[in-house]
Design a protein around this motif. Sequence first.
Motif, PDB file in Angstrom:
ATOM      1  N   GLY A  49     -14.330  29.461 -35.172  1.00  0.00           N
ATOM      2  CA  GLY A  49     -13.542  31.412 -34.674  1.00  0.00           C
ATOM      3  C   GLY A  49     -13.209  31.690 -33.564  1.00  0.00           C
ATOM      4  N   LEU A  50     -12.305  31.912 -33.399  1.00  0.00           N
ATOM      5  CA  LEU A  50     -11.885  32.500 -31.912  1.00  0.00           C
ATOM      6  C   LEU A  50     -11.877  34.028 -31.700  1.00  0.00           C
ATOM      7  CD1 LEU A  50      -8.253  31.076 -31.496  1.00  0.00           C
ATOM      8  CD2 LEU A  50     -10.198  30.120 -30.592  1.00  0.00           C
ATOM      9  N   ASP A  51     -12.746  34.524 -32.543  1.00  0.00           N
ATOM     10  CA  ASP A  51     -12.686  36.050 -32.816  1.00  0.00           C
ATOM     11  C   ASP A  51     -14.160  36.081 -32.265  1.00  0.00           C
ATOM     12  OD1 ASP A  51     -13.992  34.970 -35.022  1.00  0.00           O
ATOM     13  OD2 ASP A  51     -14.119  37.457 -35.741  1.00  0.00           O
ATOM     14  N   LYS A  52     -15.071  35.084 -32.786  1.00  0.00           N
ATOM     15  CA  LYS A  52     -16.499  34.715 -32.037  1.00  0.00           C
ATOM     16  C   LYS A  52     -17.105  33.882 -30.877  1.00  0.00           C
ATOM     17  CE  LYS A  52     -19.286  36.691 -35.862  1.00  0.00           C
ATOM     18  NZ  LYS A  52     -19.758  35.958 -37.003  1.00  0.00           N
ATOM     19  N   TRP A  53     -15.907  33.330 -30.989  1.00  0.00           N
ATOM     20  CA  TRP A  53     -15.960  32.241 -29.527  1.00  0.00           C
ATOM     21  C   TRP A  53     -15.130  32.567 -28.306  1.00  0.00           C
ATOM     22  CZ3 TRP A  53     -18.348  27.651 -28.701  1.00  0.00           C
ATOM     23  CH2 TRP A  53     -17.901  26.767 -27.580  1.00  0.00           C
ATOM     24  N   GLY A  54     -14.370  33.631 -28.749  1.00  0.00           N
ATOM     25  CA  GLY A  54     -12.642  33.373 -27.346  1.00  0.00           C
ATOM     26  C   GLY A  54     -13.982  33.893 -26.539  1.00  0.00           C
ATOM     27  N   GLY A  55     -13.538  33.450 -25.201  1.00  0.00           N
ATOM     28  CA  GLY A  55     -13.984  33.218 -23.768  1.00  0.00           C
ATOM     29  C   GLY A  55     -15.900  32.361 -23.737  1.00  0.00           C
ATOM     30  N   ILE A  56     -16.069  31.879 -24.300  1.00  0.00           N
ATOM     31  CA  ILE A  56     -17.504  30.623 -24.867  1.00  0.00           C
ATOM     32  C   ILE A  56     -17.535  29.967 -23.049  1.00  0.00           C
ATOM     33  CG2 ILE A  56     -19.235  29.696 -25.472  1.00  0.00           C
ATOM     34  CD1 ILE A  56     -19.475  32.831 -26.252  1.00  0.00           C
ATOM     35  N   ASN A  57     -16.166  29.580 -23.418  1.00  0.00           N
ATOM     36  CA  ASN A  57     -16.100  28.334 -22.317  1.00  0.00           C
ATOM     37  C   ASN A  57     -15.263  28.943 -20.591  1.00  0.00           C
ATOM     38  OD1 ASN A  57     -13.319  28.896 -23.334  1.00  0.00           O
ATOM     39  ND2 ASN A  57     -12.854  27.395 -23.800  1.00  0.00           N
ATOM     40  N   LEU A  58     -15.245  29.875 -20.570  1.00  0.00           N
ATOM     41  CA  LEU A  58     -14.839  30.777 -19.626  1.00  0.00           C
ATOM     42  C   LEU A  58     -16.346  30.883 -19.218  1.00  0.00           C
ATOM     43  CD1 LEU A  58     -13.391  31.929 -16.895  1.00  0.00           C
ATOM     44  CD2 LEU A  58     -13.062  33.993 -18.637  1.00  0.00           C
ATOM     45  N   LEU A  59     -17.564  31.781 -19.683  1.00  0.00           N
ATOM     46  CA  LEU A  59     -18.647  32.189 -19.830  1.00  0.00           C
ATOM     47  C   LEU A  59     -19.578  30.903 -19.014  1.00  0.00           C
ATOM     48  CD1 LEU A  59     -19.855  34.131 -22.240  1.00  0.00           C
ATOM     49  CD2 LEU A  59     -19.378  34.885 -19.931  1.00  0.00           C
ATOM     50  N   LEU A  60     -19.060  29.072 -19.900  1.00  0.00           N
ATOM     51  CA  LEU A  60     -19.711  28.432 -19.431  1.00  0.00           C
ATOM     52  C   LEU A  60     -19.509  27.624 -17.919  1.00  0.00           C
ATOM     53  CD1 LEU A  60     -20.708  27.062 -23.526  1.00  0.00           C
ATOM     54  CD2 LEU A  60     -22.429  27.086 -20.953  1.00  0.00           C
ATOM     55  N   SER A  61     -18.245  27.764 -17.430  1.00  0.00           N
ATOM     56  CA  SER A  61     -17.960  27.609 -16.598  1.00  0.00           C
ATOM     57  C   SER A  61     -18.278  27.777 -15.518  1.00  0.00           C
ATOM     58  CB  SER A  61     -16.113  27.766 -16.464  1.00  0.00           C
ATOM     59  OG  SER A  61     -15.763  28.907 -16.048  1.00  0.00           O
ATOM     60  N   GLY A  62     -18.827  28.314 -15.335  1.00  0.00           N
ATOM     61  CA  GLY A  62     -19.900  29.289 -14.674  1.00  0.00           C
ATOM     62  C   GLY A  62     -20.270  30.251 -14.037  1.00  0.00           C
ATOM     63  N   PRO A  63     -21.923  31.065 -14.667  1.00  0.00           N
ATOM     64  CA  PRO A  63     -22.007  32.162 -13.842  1.00  0.00           C
ATOM     65  C   PRO A  63     -22.275  32.069 -12.376  1.00  0.00           C
ATOM     66  CG  PRO A  63     -24.217  31.086 -14.514  1.00  0.00           C
ATOM     67  CD  PRO A  63     -22.941  30.149 -14.704  1.00  0.00           C
ATOM     68  N   LYS A  64     -22.141  33.297 -12.067  1.00  0.00           N
ATOM     69  CA  LYS A  64     -22.510  33.653 -10.550  1.00  0.00           C
ATOM     70  C   LYS A  64     -24.257  34.215 -10.662  1.00  0.00           C
ATOM     71  CE  LYS A  64     -20.033  34.826  -6.069  1.00  0.00           C
ATOM     72  NZ  LYS A  64     -18.779  35.772  -6.073  1.00  0.00           N
ATOM     73  N   SER A  65     -24.941  33.589 -10.081  1.00  0.00           N
ATOM     74  CA  SER A  65     -26.116  34.063  -9.876  1.00  0.00           C
ATOM     75  C   SER A  65     -26.294  35.136  -9.264  1.00  0.00           C
ATOM     76  CB  SER A  65     -26.809  33.465  -9.198  1.00  0.00           C
ATOM     77  OG  SER A  65     -27.000  33.564  -7.496  1.00  0.00           O
ATOM     78  N   ARG A  66     -27.282  36.561  -9.635  1.00  0.00           N
ATOM     79  CA  ARG A  66     -27.574  37.651  -9.334  1.00  0.00           C
ATOM     80  C   ARG A  66     -28.702  36.568  -7.659  1.00  0.00           C
ATOM     81  NH1 ARG A  66     -28.302  42.045 -12.032  1.00  0.00           N
ATOM     82  NH2 ARG A  66     -29.871  42.407 -11.046  1.00  0.00           N
ATOM     83  N   ARG A  67     -28.796  36.505  -7.642  1.00  0.00           N
ATOM     84  CA  ARG A  67     -29.834  35.837  -6.465  1.00  0.00           C
ATOM     85  C   ARG A  67     -30.173  34.575  -6.806  1.00  0.00           C
ATOM     86  NH1 ARG A  67     -35.078  37.849  -4.509  1.00  0.00           N
ATOM     87  NH2 ARG A  67     -36.165  38.458  -6.848  1.00  0.00           N
ATOM     88  N   LEU A  68     -29.939  33.106  -5.797  1.00  0.00           N
ATOM     89  CA  LEU A  68     -31.021  32.688  -5.674  1.00  0.00           C
ATOM     90  C   LEU A  68     -32.463  33.167  -5.157  1.00  0.00           C
ATOM     91  CD1 LEU A  68     -31.638  29.697  -4.776  1.00  0.00           C
ATOM     92  CD2 LEU A  68     -30.620  29.190  -2.882  1.00  0.00           C
ATOM     93  N   LEU A  69     -33.608  32.906  -6.355  1.00  0.00           N
ATOM     94  CA  LEU A  69     -34.817  33.645  -5.881  1.00  0.00           C
ATOM     95  C   LEU A  69     -35.735  32.075  -4.855  1.00  0.00           C
ATOM     96  CD1 LEU A  69     -36.307  35.620  -7.153  1.00  0.00           C
ATOM     97  CD2 LEU A  69     -37.126  33.952  -9.116  1.00  0.00           C
TER      98      LEU A  69
END
Length: 168
Positions: free
Chosen positions: A73-93
Amino acid sequence: IILVVSLFMVAGYVFFVQVGQSPEIPDEPPWFYNINIEDMSKIHIIDRGEEVMFFLGEDNHWHLDDPEGLPVGLDKWGGINLLLSGPKSRRLLDTQPTDLEPYGLATPLSRIEVDLKGGGSIPILLGLPTPDEVGIYAQVEGFPQVFIIVAEWADILTRLTRERPYPS
């Protein structure tokens, strides 16, 4: 005349010394990982024993549980694959941690695996939340680095195991 000369000297100093200096640009936090959205073919999420799989079907739409299964369902799925394309980290710990237990990565709470069309995959391990609960410890399996990423990123993805994006 002395005031005018003094004014020109101060203005010259400000112009040549202060303006000439470029402000230091702070280092950007590194990418946790980064892949192209079009390269994803399968997403497998496991969170505390619950799991869900999504497949990119022949019709170029995402489906639950198998490539020919129910479309998401696109109403709950919208943007999931964009999120999974790569998050920027808050920092390398930590670049070479000796013990993953304090981060919850020795036995991770969640695992997200993104399979790629050309073969290969990105296995993501999610550990404990940071003490301020704004971040979460994360690692790409097979790489030693431990990152802190935004906790909401992980929450959105792991929630899919409990709240499946069925179509309306």
